[in-house]
Design a protein around this motif. Structure first.
Motif, short mmCIF file in Angstrom:
data_model
loop_
_atom_site.label_atom_id
_atom_site.label_comp_id
_atom_site.label_asym_id
_atom_site.label_seq_id
_atom_site.Cartn_x
_atom_site.Cartn_y
_atom_site.Cartn_z
N PHE A 71 -2.65 28.27 -2.43
CA PHE A 71 -1.35 27.73 -2.02
C PHE A 71 -0.43 28.84 -1.50
CE2 PHE A 71 -2.41 23.64 -3.82
CZ PHE A 71 -1.68 22.78 -3.00
N HIS A 72 -0.48 30.01 -2.15
CA HIS A 72 0.31 31.13 -1.65
C HIS A 72 -0.25 31.65 -0.33
CE1 HIS A 72 3.56 31.57 -4.31
NE2 HIS A 72 2.84 31.76 -5.39
N ALA A 73 -1.60 31.54 -0.17
CA ALA A 73 -2.22 31.95 1.10
C ALA A 73 -1.78 31.01 2.22
CB ALA A 73 -3.73 31.95 0.96
N LEU A 74 -1.50 29.74 1.89
CA LEU A 74 -0.97 28.79 2.89
C LEU A 74 0.49 29.12 3.21
CD1 LEU A 74 -2.45 25.43 1.52
CD2 LEU A 74 -3.09 26.56 3.64
N ALA A 75 1.22 29.55 2.18
CA ALA A 75 2.64 29.87 2.39
C ALA A 75 2.80 31.13 3.23
CB ALA A 75 3.33 30.07 1.03
N PHE A 76 1.87 32.07 3.09
CA PHE A 76 1.96 33.39 3.73
C PHE A 76 2.12 33.30 5.26
CE2 PHE A 76 0.94 37.74 4.78
CZ PHE A 76 1.44 38.45 3.70
N PRO A 77 1.18 32.65 5.99
CA PRO A 77 1.35 32.57 7.45
C PRO A 77 2.59 31.79 7.86
CG PRO A 77 -0.48 31.20 6.73
CD PRO A 77 -0.07 32.02 5.56
#
Lengths: 267, 267
Positions: free
Chosen positions: A112-118
């Motif tokens: 979920f944080h990897a989705l938020a990053f970009p």
């Protein structure tokens, strides 16, 4: 004396065929389901409302030299998605996935944080490029200062979290003490990042309402102003619900309660 | 086996004339003193900076029909004093006054909130009267909506707190269970009110910077803009420090730790 005690006890036992403990447990689950559902609706709703606002009032999205205003629209949408919706779900996963194995919850948290990053990176580049195209200074406002700190914290937290809680699992036993000591720091800074993200979004919405509508129209309570305010109110509601969920010890997964007591991660 | 144990223990004992526990205790007190000092400086500093801003850039204070702008200046000053400085100290008192008797801490908590109360009421009346004099709508902005909720919560919290935790002491034993059950609710809503107060102040500062300076001068990084941003940054720092202090279980007064564990007031 003993007879009196029995007389007092009997009506309680026969009142219902379920025990008090059972009832209390059902109540807890009911509260848990209700609050998690409310959080889910709000977290998805705030992004949906932002997208609706952009399409209905701001002409949608684009990234071209002749449409800087449509390019700007990517900024609020992606920042709300990154800092609120995805980060919010990521924070809540530790409460939602009560029955999952710890490693899966960690992986979901990272995903979920990897989705938020970009979202955050592209949202940031969109406004930077918009400012340059329109020849506006960067980082002059309170909104940008808060947003900058929030982005910095997000990046550090992601790097530290990825390294400590996933990569160091290669040497599981040797790093257990170090990882356990990092948990309360990671949790406290994580909540701070989330609160700063909400603060950046609220000040950003205020800026956009005044710049986009002008003081006259905004104070005239036009529809768009009310929609913008509603997005802000949804964010405040999310903050309240997330803080409530995190403050309830009984919403924690059973195995992490021990860690909580020991390391006193209260937030 | 016993000999090996003794050999292992001896060097630790002779390494220093203070025990490890003693050292750890000193470290804890050092951290406690440092964080409480930082919070005090920030809480007083944010009000001092606001007063400096008003006198140096906004012409000071007044309440007359021909000086509505000077009357408006009471609004940010009193709201910052009420929602941040006094409320912040009131919240932190439960950590600062570790060695006081509980009833004195309660009274101080009530007194600091009693100081915040007139600040918020007069600050609210100042902007209401300013809007009416200038013929501007009331309650159109996100700032005013958040502020309205924060004021409402503050009022309810004060009334409930005063009634439950001071007046009901007349019947101390009979109301103990009821009061204990109210503690976590009062604490959670208290933190929410504080966070909402900070959010209202941050959105209010953003509004004032744009309305007072105009988009051109604000984006031109004039001194006043930087001072306004600095006030906002101080508020964010206060939020971070207050959240940190409240999340540290060991900063609690010893006698309230038991209540904390039992009622799971985590914030």
């Amino acid at each position: 004396m003993r007879q009196r005690y029995q007389l007092k006890q009997r009506p309680q036992r026969s009142r219902s065929y379920e025990s008090d403990d059972h009832e209390r447990g059902a109540c807890e689950w009911c509260e848990y389901a209700l609050v998690i559902t409310l959080a889910t609706i709000l977290l998805i709703g705030v992004s949906a409302l932002t997208i609706f606002w952009v399409f209905y009032y701001r002409g949608g999205y684009a990234w071209a030299d002749d449409t800087p205003d449509k390019q700007f629209n990517l900024h609020p949408t992606l920042m709300v998605a990154g800092f609120i919706t995805f980060s919010g779900f990521s924070v809540l996963l530790y409460r939602i996935c009560r029955c999952f194995r710890r490693i899966y919850v960690k992986l979901l948290h990272a995903i979920f944080h990897a989705l938020a990053f970009p979202c955050i990176v592209i949202g940031f580049l969109a406004v930077l490029d918009y400012h340059n195209k329109k020849d506006i200074n960067n980082f002059y406002s309170l909104h940008s200062w808060i947003g900058f700190v929030a982005m910095g914290l997000f990046g550090i937290q992601y790097a530290v979290g990825f390294f400590s809680f996933l990569l160091l699992l290669i040497c599981n036993k040797g790093t257990a003490g170090f990882r356990a000591s990092l948990v309360p720091i990671h949790a406290a800074f994580g909540i701070l990042t989330f609160v700063l993200g909400v603060a950046a979004c609220l000040t950003g919405l205020t800026e956009k309402a005044i710049f986009g509508l002008g003081a006259e129209r905004y104070s005239g309570m036009v529809d768009e102003g009310i929609i913008i305010n509603a997005i802000g109110v949804a964010m405040v509601a999310i903050l309240a619900v997330v803080m409530y969920i995190l403050s309830r010890d009984k919403f924690r997964a059973p195995e992490s309660r021990g860690i909580h007591m020991r390391t006193s991660v209260d937030l």
